[in-house]
Design an enzyme around this catalytic site. Structure first.
Site, PDB file in Angstrom:
ATOM      1  N   ASP A   1     -11.050 -96.693 -17.715  1.00  0.00           N
ATOM      2  CA  ASP A   1     -12.307 -96.029 -17.355  1.00  0.00           C
ATOM      3  C   ASP A   1     -11.973 -94.740 -16.616  1.00  0.00           C
ATOM      4  O   ASP A   1     -10.801 -94.476 -16.314  1.00  0.00           O
ATOM      5  CB  ASP A   1     -13.249 -96.942 -16.557  1.00  0.00           C
ATOM      6  CG  ASP A   1     -12.667 -97.391 -15.243  1.00  0.00           C
ATOM      7  OD1 ASP A   1     -11.716 -96.750 -14.742  1.00  0.00           O
ATOM      8  OD2 ASP A   1     -13.161 -98.388 -14.709  1.00  0.00           O
TER       9      ASP A   1
ATOM     10  N   ARG B   1     -13.898-100.445  -3.561  1.00  0.00           N
ATOM     11  CA  ARG B   1     -14.708 -99.826  -4.623  1.00  0.00           C
ATOM     12  C   ARG B   1     -16.065 -99.342  -4.120  1.00  0.00           C
ATOM     13  O   ARG B   1     -16.718 -98.541  -4.757  1.00  0.00           O
ATOM     14  CB  ARG B   1     -14.891-100.814  -5.773  1.00  0.00           C
ATOM     15  CG  ARG B   1     -13.700-100.796  -6.727  1.00  0.00           C
ATOM     16  CD  ARG B   1     -13.724-101.973  -7.656  1.00  0.00           C
ATOM     17  NE  ARG B   1     -13.644-103.211  -6.883  1.00  0.00           N
ATOM     18  CZ  ARG B   1     -13.695-104.430  -7.398  1.00  0.00           C
ATOM     19  NH1 ARG B   1     -13.847-104.579  -8.687  1.00  0.00           N
ATOM     20  NH2 ARG B   1     -13.607-105.494  -6.628  1.00  0.00           N
ATOM     21  N   GLN B   2     -16.500 -99.883  -2.969  1.00  0.00           N
ATOM     22  CA  GLN B   2     -17.778 -99.415  -2.423  1.00  0.00           C
ATOM     23  C   GLN B   2     -17.532 -98.160  -1.588  1.00  0.00           C
ATOM     24  O   GLN B   2     -17.797 -98.145  -0.379  1.00  0.00           O
ATOM     25  CB  GLN B   2     -18.424-100.524  -1.596  1.00  0.00           C
ATOM     26  CG  GLN B   2     -18.745-101.773  -2.420  1.00  0.00           C
ATOM     27  CD  GLN B   2     -19.593-102.787  -1.672  1.00  0.00           C
ATOM     28  OE1 GLN B   2     -20.365-102.443  -0.785  1.00  0.00           O
ATOM     29  NE2 GLN B   2     -19.446-104.058  -2.022  1.00  0.00           N
TER      30      GLN B   2
ATOM     31  N   ASP C   1      -4.305 -99.810 -14.628  1.00  0.00           N
ATOM     32  CA  ASP C   1      -5.434 -99.753 -13.693  1.00  0.00           C
ATOM     33  C   ASP C   1      -4.916-100.135 -12.321  1.00  0.00           C
ATOM     34  O   ASP C   1      -3.806-100.656 -12.183  1.00  0.00           O
ATOM     35  CB  ASP C   1      -6.562-100.707 -14.128  1.00  0.00           C
ATOM     36  CG  ASP C   1      -7.947-100.170 -13.747  1.00  0.00           C
ATOM     37  OD1 ASP C   1      -8.010 -99.220 -12.934  1.00  0.00           O
ATOM     38  OD2 ASP C   1      -8.944-100.686 -14.263  1.00  0.00           O
TER      39      ASP C   1
ATOM     40  N   LYS D   1     -17.479 -94.572 -20.958  1.00  0.00           N
ATOM     41  CA  LYS D   1     -18.803 -94.896 -21.475  1.00  0.00           C
ATOM     42  C   LYS D   1     -19.479 -93.627 -21.955  1.00  0.00           C
ATOM     43  O   LYS D   1     -19.353 -92.560 -21.350  1.00  0.00           O
ATOM     44  CB  LYS D   1     -19.669 -95.505 -20.372  1.00  0.00           C
ATOM     45  CG  LYS D   1     -19.306 -96.951 -20.054  1.00  0.00           C
ATOM     46  CD  LYS D   1     -20.317 -97.514 -19.065  1.00  0.00           C
ATOM     47  CE  LYS D   1     -19.600 -98.357 -18.023  1.00  0.00           C
ATOM     48  NZ  LYS D   1     -20.262 -98.354 -16.731  1.00  0.00           N
TER      49      LYS D   1
ATOM     50  N   GLY E   1     -15.504-123.808  10.338  1.00  0.00           N
ATOM     51  CA  GLY E   1     -15.019-122.663   9.600  1.00  0.00           C
ATOM     52  C   GLY E   1     -14.543-121.515  10.465  1.00  0.00           C
ATOM     53  O   GLY E   1     -14.046-120.519   9.950  1.00  0.00           O
ATOM     54  N   GLU E   2     -14.678-121.619  11.771  1.00  0.00           N
ATOM     55  CA  GLU E   2     -14.202-120.532  12.621  1.00  0.00           C
ATOM     56  C   GLU E   2     -12.684-120.559  12.674  1.00  0.00           C
ATOM     57  O   GLU E   2     -12.064-121.611  12.776  1.00  0.00           O
ATOM     58  CB  GLU E   2     -14.792-120.648  14.025  1.00  0.00           C
ATOM     59  CG  GLU E   2     -16.289-120.391  14.024  1.00  0.00           C
ATOM     60  CD  GLU E   2     -16.885-120.269  15.416  1.00  0.00           C
ATOM     61  OE1 GLU E   2     -16.124-120.305  16.397  1.00  0.00           O
ATOM     62  OE2 GLU E   2     -18.112-120.162  15.506  1.00  0.00           O
TER      63      GLU E   2
ATOM     64  N   ARG F   1     -23.224 -92.068 -24.060  1.00  0.00           N
ATOM     65  CA  ARG F   1     -24.578 -92.363 -24.533  1.00  0.00           C
ATOM     66  C   ARG F   1     -25.117 -91.080 -25.141  1.00  0.00           C
ATOM     67  O   ARG F   1     -25.806 -90.296 -24.484  1.00  0.00           O
ATOM     68  CB  ARG F   1     -25.450 -92.822 -23.361  1.00  0.00           C
ATOM     69  CG  ARG F   1     -26.797 -93.348 -23.834  1.00  0.00           C
ATOM     70  CD  ARG F   1     -27.503 -94.103 -22.725  1.00  0.00           C
ATOM     71  NE  ARG F   1     -27.508 -93.301 -21.503  1.00  0.00           N
ATOM     72  CZ  ARG F   1     -27.968 -93.731 -20.343  1.00  0.00           C
ATOM     73  NH1 ARG F   1     -28.439 -94.965 -20.228  1.00  0.00           N
ATOM     74  NH2 ARG F   1     -27.942 -92.962 -19.280  1.00  0.00           N
TER      75      ARG F   1
ATOM     76  N   HIS G   1      -8.141 -98.434  -4.083  1.00  0.00           N
ATOM     77  CA  HIS G   1      -8.960 -97.959  -5.194  1.00  0.00           C
ATOM     78  C   HIS G   1      -9.303 -96.484  -5.040  1.00  0.00           C
ATOM     79  O   HIS G   1      -9.327 -95.728  -6.010  1.00  0.00           O
ATOM     80  CB  HIS G   1     -10.235 -98.794  -5.273  1.00  0.00           C
ATOM     81  CG  HIS G   1     -11.093 -98.455  -6.447  1.00  0.00           C
ATOM     82  ND1 HIS G   1     -10.710 -98.746  -7.727  1.00  0.00           N
ATOM     83  CD2 HIS G   1     -12.283 -97.839  -6.543  1.00  0.00           C
ATOM     84  CE1 HIS G   1     -11.646 -98.328  -8.571  1.00  0.00           C
ATOM     85  NE2 HIS G   1     -12.603 -97.768  -7.866  1.00  0.00           N
TER      86      HIS G   1
END
Lengths: 314, 314, 314, 314, 314, 314
Positions: D170, D98-99, D219, D193, D40-41, D195, D131
């Protein structure tokens, strides 16, 4: 760092100073095998563990400067890789410091030396009377810049006749001269190059009153002795009288120094042991050890105590 | 970079090689004042402008290794500060390369040397048969790693009697031996240390068939001659016959080498001029110059041409 | 660091080894949520505080190598940002290590991997039988390079018939072969490629005496088995006899390995658990765990004890 | 850089886009051998010289993200070591974006990815609808952050019935929605969202007027489709009418996407070709190529022309 | 760099100097929108493309020093991100330079300023009479350190009566005084603080012969005027006669300067335009523009010509 | 770090907050002499030893932002050089954060500020409601990003009439609005710019239902008040009713704010004390102190305790 073990390692340029410091701190230096292969390459190996220690590495970059500089790096690398927790370099004499500015297409030698030392990964460095006080800014790591002036001033204080005068042998030494003048409550003068007439060659001149006074010529280093030689001649021509005393932090005494200095009729040369050398029996030189200053600095740094008293004594 | 001016500067360790390269490229080397002060500190100053040039700095870090290493840095620093547009370092012999792994609390000398060189700000480095091929990975900047093996193999090819055998004098040289064997279509053997019995001391042994064959002992470097001495004795004990030829890229010939080698009955030693030295009149040594290889590399790099032919000759 | 809390975190490539190490050290591994999103992006989150800990992160970069490499980074980043006081990476198998030099316009894969790992901010790394011993120099941070050779040599010692011979299956393994030969007091041989005639294709040859001897073929890694296959054929052609034993640190067993190896008539394969895999039921493979070696290393590092005994066992 | 040769290299994640860009620029892509070993290298080798070129490397870090990321590094490393004069990375889709913030003891994945990419030594990077717009600040090197919004808005403009509404599915997409609303002169709404009651679970709500309007859900990326699914359901519950159109820059379509999306009754999905994929025959998806945008950017950068028109089209 | 386009951008601290330089070079400065938001944050935006240019950014870090320093960074960042090919910073006055060593637990302000400037990514910096000549070593990038001494010496040469004397108003200025003395073929003297008696307060003293001479007091900067005030009083007490002339590179004239200086009876103050200010109508000040020196430096750097004549005029 | 001494130093921008934090922790702040010279240069000197301490430096980069930024650096430099063992910067308000992306040839101000701060050598930073949550990725060192939302939500909770609605005054505040909505179990709405007709100018619109509801307008910062002014007008036009409440973390109140805000008929403004200011007597503003949050964070960091509860309160 008091909860870590302290360790002291001295390179070949500072073996005696390191030993004296260890004695004062009641420690044994880290055993180390450092040898040169037949092709001149240095090999260093620590003979005991330094893992987790608060390690102080003492090595001047005195002549032979390139070898001592590389040895400093090799020792630091060995310490860091062997797991020293904190690595403080103590460089009693910092070579290449005079190359602190460029006046042509030359190298900036002091910065090259600083970068080389920085590549070894020290956490902190301790220097003593480096030629350029601004050397602190050449490094990213914090520098503790100590001075031997109080030590040497104290050593000469009693043997200076009245009236005396502190003399800077060139313009680069004026601030150090003021420091001695301040410590000894003495006036000061400075020898400098002058060229009043466009065609004429440069001559030495004295600023300040030296006639009838006994000079204490001070400098950060005494290399070949030629600066002192010129200063003494100029001072005598300006009426300065014997005895002439010299105080320098770093006594390199290279090249013609041991031939030239005995001819100057100096009463006394006082120097620190930042540069280790043998002999000089024909010189009226006395050596004041930096060991107490270095030992106190190590003790304070290890105990996380303030260095103010040590760095800036009254 | 062909729209910039090319400039070549050779340090004191590679003055002759630099001169030969300049002749091949029909260029004059950059004039440079490099001298040591009485205290041993190096001062370098370029005597002509290098601003905007594509500068190639040639300097081996051969013995005295520490001085040559620092000189390399000082020259590079002067070039960079004087405005060289691109700075390529050509290091025909890379000192400290054998310290490429640690086996105790020693320093990793090859990395220390690499870091020191890196601190000088080169854009690219050219090395020749460095002891560790993996040295490329010690640097962040790109490395062109050249080999003198084809040059030296070609030089010995006609003088080797049949049957001959390429011999690696220790395990570290096996890959280079395979390269010579491939170039010369010869078998290979390797001398190595062995210790079959737990109590006994180490002995030398030969892997591969050498009986009745004339050995070509190859290595990257010839330092004190002791490795060659042991290899030759082992080969003769294993039935190898005269003539014995030696081919090495870097002929340091330090320490006992010039005493020891004449006693070995070698027919011929072939080496490159990566390390400059005087004399050795009592040795059957012939020197193959790296100048064409270096000149071609400089020409290709300056013209942004592929180095493949130069680096990996068939 | 004994005054700080120790913490051990194992990535998915080394979950079993990490668990075994924790058992030996009587610790629970740090709980961690590591999962892949549907798009394959990895998300890691530590389930408990590691602030102020002396953290050891165990993760091989075994296949799938890119995922395991990125996971190593993500875990290290999470640990560092969560306040680990000291971060030691333990990489039982270091992928991409064979790309340690360039022979064309390829990438220097081992350095790329090293730079990637370095970007994660480790304080120290522990490697085990990395393909290139010089890999130490690819990193700026200190490396502890351990070896499984004593462990594996001990495991095979009693099952080897007399006379036996340690065999390196290619030139890259000669130094490791010498290490086994030294540990087992056995002679050694090496299989290598040769091409005596310019026109002919390459062939395998053996240096060293293997006729009538039972070979112990050693290597750092066993990947597809093709190197072993060629070596065994060459050895048998040169008169080596059964049983044939294989000892490797890293048993990757990828591609055709599980088809190819059963056909070679090997008596035994001994490997460490540096690479975790399932199955291989059709192979006579026994696994020696690195857990005691890793656990001892962690214990020593945490207690600031010397690693000499661990790194360089007699 | 117009006096240097331009070169374009596309990695496996962006082979088709690279090819289209080359066609537009009337260039051949740099030939490159990139393959995976059985373990896999990845091994990459450029088949032609890039020395002295102004090199543009195109590679999305789309799924499989870790492999594409490492391939990007390996290619960049090969280019840099092979002597590319300037290296610009074009990353049509930036994985791990996204992180971009931590909400616990997780890693900061976007920064990890940025650091990894930075370690490859790019001079400049070009991103497309990453993002996080603030991703620019994650890098020290300059970023050109392009957007596909005008391209996609233009593509959907004629097929949208009146009255329509741009919908952010969102809160993270509100700024991109405003951009589409500005380009299309349409009102906007956002699904989010909520609540309201402490005990109740989260529910979706719409801010903005969608009743009787046909939504264009936009998006930056379409991953599993679950965000779109929830938005469409919420919109319909709030009175939005068919047709429902979707416009996204990056159509990953992973996990359940190809099962889930056909059930939503979407009239049309418009996406760029930043992510290359096969099939999706059961989806009403049309693809707008980024090739003209990327080609124009390359042309401007190579000619040292302003990018303003390209980056910030009216 | 002559094949690239030259561009000159002046910050708000050096707008007039930049304009004068542009006139000499027959160029228009880069149009730039730099404004402060109501909260004091600076926003800069270049109004025209600088991509691929050889950009020279002129900005003194004169008072208000922090704002000018940040503006220098912001402008440099904008230039770098907008694609300037080479970025040279020209800092006519370098603030914080006096904090070049520590004497307690203070910051090393000059290094802080240097690090801040370095973070902006300049390729080269040009400084003029920075307070510390060793400031060159505070930076990793090459520094061209110019001096205005020849310009100012030439300006005062004809108006100085015989006999005159160059006077350093404190020890920090002695080397600059020697430079003026060398250029004007005049003797020199230095005013310094002294404290001969342990109990007494400090007093000013003169080293060198000033009686009956007309002093030219020189310094690198004129800040509040208090140093000049004390020097003039000491000189008069030592017998110096009118006219008293002052030559300084940097005329900051802050705090009480414009009140204090008119009372000193100075015949003339000559300064450069390194610091831009309005008014001072009540002072006999004449300004010599640095524009020709800066323009020549830019021209030489852009054309890759030697700076020797410019940096070190005879 | 609990075995080290804790030390807290507050800069001039956060003197009151620092004092309050010290009171809560029962500590005295580190005494420090920080003053401006007449030329505006800052000089800082710590009046007591911080060697070996776990030092927390609190300084907002609020207006005047450039001075406060440089002061932050100078203080950090003094602490680092004076031997602080660990240096954590607490920046209650992070200036220049809005310049987090470029839309032309502008600078990336937030990254410039981040780089400048990074150059000071912090080990960790603590930020509070920075404008860009992704600011974390602008730094290499770990960031603890705290929020004042729970504190401020709790403060307004009881005074809000039913029915109320949380309102983001622009799109940049939607995520913070959701956080308040979640904490207060309230619906949300957002004011945004719209331009439905190509020719018409921009207008404000509301997404979400505000008619008959009393708005809680939230934002990270309140600068000149113009954003709030426009939002309130739009809300009232859309049927929102009194009372109108405003909650912001950072109340800068610069420029026309104190004139403009009283005219808006706001019932109440709630803000933290991240920005210190005097007066604003004509505003219905109440201040909630961050001191408990900061003190808890310091306590946890010093004791190596988890911050989860502090950073992410339920």
């Amino acid at each position: 760092m008091e909860d870590t073990r302290i360790a002291i390692l001295a390179g070949s340029a500072s073996a005696r100073l390191g030993s004296a410091v260890c004695t004062l701190l009641d420690l044994s230096p880290v055993a180390c095998d450092a040898r040169r292969f037949p092709d001149g390459e240095l090999y260093v190996e620590l003979a005991q563990s330094v893992r987790g220690t608060d390690l102080f590495l003492i090595q001047a970059t005195s002549p032979p400067v390139d070898q001592h500089l590389i040895e400093l790096l090799m020792l630091a690398d060995a310490c860091r890789r062997a797991g020293a927790d904190r690595l403080t370099g103590i460089i009693p004499y910092f070579g290449y410091a005079r190359q602190d500015r460029r006046a042509g297409r030359c190298s900036l030698g002091a910065r090259v030396a600083a970068d080389v030392i920085a590549s070894a990964g020290f956490d902190r460095l301790v220097l003593i009377d480096a030629h350029t006080p601004a050397i602190e800014g050449f490094f990213a790591v914090p520098i503790e810049h100590l001075t031997a002036a109080p030590l040497l001033a104290h050593a000469v204080a009693t043997s200076l006749p009245a009236p005396s005068v502190v003399v800077a042998p060139d313009l680069g030494a004026v601030k150090l001269a003021r420091e001695y003048a301040r410590l000894l409550h003495m006036p000061m003068a400075v020898v400098h190059k002058t060229r009043l007439d466009g065609e004429a060659v440069e001559a030495k001149a004295v600023m300040g009153d030296v006639a009838g006074r006994s000079p204490l010529v001070i400098d950060d280093m005494l290399s070949t002795g030629s600066t002192i030689e010129a200063a003494v001649a100029t001072l005598r021509a300006a009426g300065a009288i014997d005895p002439v005393t010299v105080a320098v932090t770093h006594a390199l005494l290279v090249g013609p120094a041991t031939d030239l200095l005995p001819k100057l009729g100096l009463a006394r040369i006082v120097a620190s042991d930042s540069v280790e050398r043998d002999g000089a029996a024909n010189l009226p030189i006395t050596t004041e050890s930096l060991a107490p200053l270095v030992a106190a600095t190590i003790r304070h740094l290890h105990r996380d105590e303030s260095l103010s008293e040590t760095r800036y004594p009254a």
